[in-house]
Design a protein around this motif. Structure first.
Motif, short mmCIF file in Angstrom:
data_model
loop_
_atom_site.label_atom_id
_atom_site.label_comp_id
_atom_site.label_asym_id
_atom_site.label_seq_id
_atom_site.Cartn_x
_atom_site.Cartn_y
_atom_site.Cartn_z
N SER A 154 0.75 -1.19 -0.02
CA SER A 154 -0.01 0.02 0.09
C SER A 154 0.84 1.25 -0.11
CB SER A 154 -0.94 0.09 0.96
OG SER A 154 -0.23 0.05 2.51
N VAL A 155 2.17 1.17 0.57
CA VAL A 155 2.94 2.59 0.49
C VAL A 155 3.40 2.47 -0.84
CG1 VAL A 155 5.21 3.23 1.25
CG2 VAL A 155 3.61 2.26 2.92
N PHE A 156 3.92 1.45 -1.51
CA PHE A 156 4.34 1.69 -2.81
C PHE A 156 3.17 2.33 -3.70
CE2 PHE A 156 4.05 -0.08 -7.11
CZ PHE A 156 5.40 0.36 -7.70
N ARG A 157 2.08 1.76 -3.58
CA ARG A 157 1.00 2.08 -4.23
C ARG A 157 0.73 3.62 -4.04
NH1 ARG A 157 -4.18 3.22 -2.99
NH2 ARG A 157 -5.93 3.07 -4.72
N CYS A 158 0.61 4.32 -3.05
CA CYS A 158 0.40 5.54 -2.74
C CYS A 158 1.30 6.16 -3.21
CB CYS A 158 0.11 5.84 -1.12
SG CYS A 158 -1.25 5.05 -0.48
N LEU A 159 2.70 6.07 -3.20
CA LEU A 159 4.04 6.88 -3.53
C LEU A 159 3.70 6.90 -4.89
CD1 LEU A 159 6.53 6.03 -0.82
CD2 LEU A 159 4.87 7.79 -0.91
N ALA A 160 3.65 5.57 -5.54
CA ALA A 160 3.57 5.65 -7.03
C ALA A 160 2.46 6.64 -7.78
CB ALA A 160 3.39 4.25 -7.56
N LEU A 161 1.29 6.50 -7.01
CA LEU A 161 0.31 7.39 -7.56
C LEU A 161 0.52 8.77 -7.47
CD1 LEU A 161 -3.00 5.32 -6.20
CD2 LEU A 161 -2.07 5.69 -8.66
N LEU A 162 1.08 9.25 -6.12
CA LEU A 162 1.53 10.61 -5.97
C LEU A 162 2.77 10.89 -6.87
CD1 LEU A 162 2.10 10.90 -1.93
CD2 LEU A 162 0.25 12.00 -3.59
N ARG A 163 3.60 10.16 -7.38
CA ARG A 163 4.52 10.41 -8.30
C ARG A 163 3.83 10.64 -9.78
NH1 ARG A 163 8.99 12.64 -10.56
NH2 ARG A 163 9.94 11.62 -12.39
N ALA A 293 -7.07 0.48 9.95
CA ALA A 293 -6.87 -0.27 11.07
C ALA A 293 -6.04 -1.46 10.81
CB ALA A 293 -8.09 -0.73 11.68
N ALA A 294 -5.88 -2.10 9.53
CA ALA A 294 -5.21 -3.10 8.92
C ALA A 294 -3.87 -2.86 8.67
CB ALA A 294 -6.03 -3.83 7.85
N GLY A 295 -3.52 -1.52 8.69
CA GLY A 295 -2.22 -1.09 8.30
C GLY A 295 -2.09 -0.86 6.55
N VAL A 296 -3.31 -0.59 5.88
CA VAL A 296 -3.14 -0.24 4.57
C VAL A 296 -3.37 1.16 4.38
CG1 VAL A 296 -4.33 -0.51 2.32
CG2 VAL A 296 -4.22 -2.45 3.88
N PHE A 297 -2.51 1.85 3.47
CA PHE A 297 -2.30 3.21 3.66
C PHE A 297 -3.21 3.83 2.26
CE2 PHE A 297 0.50 2.44 6.92
CZ PHE A 297 0.61 3.76 7.56
N GLN A 298 -3.76 5.08 2.59
CA GLN A 298 -4.55 5.64 1.55
C GLN A 298 -3.80 6.92 1.55
OE1 GLN A 298 -6.48 4.17 -0.70
NE2 GLN A 298 -6.34 2.00 0.52
#
Length: 333
Positions: A154-163, A293-298
């Motif tokens: 989820s961290v990779f997904r968020c940062l890739a989308l921000l890029r 709560a499950a540690g998945v970031f948005q």
């Protein structure tokens, strides 16, 4: 290190894969797990993976003194097994870049099939743009994949989308250098490794109640270090910089803030000063990623408008730094 590392010498007694890896890691100053594959160079033309008893027996004999060991951090063993000459070493960078891009594309496609309720799904139109960015071998996307794909999907997904949003919303002339950003991502990873090594014993001995586990929703069994609350100056007094704090800082760098790169340019050789100023910046600007709560970031709603509110001079003043022209910054390649 294949393909273009410098020649170093190690001494291994009672030869085993673990001892060879350990000596290489110690000499290079990297985690043992970073050394994915090792080949022994035979007759200066062929190489063979150090993965069977025959090769280990050969390395245990006196005739193996002075053997050449090639190793790589790549997920796949990309070390050639034939046609490998001294002149050919260091000439495979284009091939490796293509392999890395293909690996990023395969990884990205897993998000397209992720359940929507998992918080990891990426829509098809966005996916096509991300795949195209990978095909162009964007240094920032490659660095994000290398650092975060195994730690937290989820961290990779968020940062890739921000890029991606950074490239879409920012004028070309105002974009920070992609290689500088990629170097910043790797720098934050090295600080996280340094911090984790320093605090490893304490983290294993105690566990804070109610802390989150950063889990990859795509890969069962991959669990990174526990998420620690980001608390005041404790990090600045420690060694390195925590992984989760580095993720927050990276999110700001990909959302239009020039301060993270300015701090990197000025304090990359003085980690304690970098940590102090980075901590101050995060304390003022907060977090652009929101964990479930499950540690998945948005990506938080504040990140959607951050690019329009960031101004270089204001943020440099907020971190206690004076504004300097961009050309005076140190470049890391």
């Amino acid at each position: 290190e294949y393909p273009s590392g410098s020649l170093r010498t190690i001494t291994v007694r009672l030869v085993s894969q673990h001892r060879i890896r350990g000596q290489i890691a110690k000499l290079q100053g990297i985690p043992v797990g970073s050394i994915r594959h090792m080949n022994v160079w035979i007759d200066k033309h062929f190489s063979e993976p150090i993965s069977n008893r025959a090769v280990m027996h050969y390395l245990s004999t006196s005739t193996a003194d002075g053997s050449w060991i090639l190793w790589t951090r790549e997920e796949d063993n990309i070390i050639p097994t034939k046609g490998l000459t001294l002149n050919s070493l260091g000439t495979d960078e284009m091939k490796l870049a293509r392999l890395r891009a293909e690996r990023v594309q395969r990884y990205l496609l897993k998000f397209e099939t992720a359940p929507k309720e998992s918080g990891l799904f990426i829509a098809e139109d966005t996916m096509q743009i991300l795949l195209g960015l990978a095909a162009q071998q964007d240094p920032v996307q490659l660095a994000l994949h290398a650092i975060h794909s195994e730690s937290n999907a989820s961290v990779f997904r968020c940062l890739a989308l921000l890029r991606l949003k950074q490239l879409e919303d920012t004028e070309t002339a105002a974009l920070p250098d992609a290689n500088d950003l990629a170097a910043f991502v790797r720098f934050m990873s090295s600080l996280a490794v340094e911090h984790r090594r320093h605090d490893q014993q304490e983290l294993h001995r105690t566990k804070k109640p109610g802390e989150l586990q950063w889990r990859s929703g795509l890969f069962a069994g991959l669990v990174s270090s526990p998420v620690e609350p980001f608390s005041g100056s404790n990090h600045a007094r420690g060694v390195g910089f925590p992984y989760e704090a580095g993720v927050k800082l990276t999110a700001h760098a990909l959302s239009g803030s020039s301060s993270p790169l300015a701090l990197f340019s000025r304090f990359q050789l003085t980690h304690s000063l970098f940590a102090r100023h980075a901590e101050h910046f995060l304390h003022k600007k907060g977090n652009l990623l929101e964990p479930s709560a499950a540690g998945v970031f948005q990506i938080s709603s504040s990140a959607e408008t951050s690019a329009t509110k960031y101004h270089s001079r204001e943020l440099l003043a907020a971190t206690g730094l004076r504004h300097r022209p961009r050309e005076s910054s140190l470049k890391v390649r």
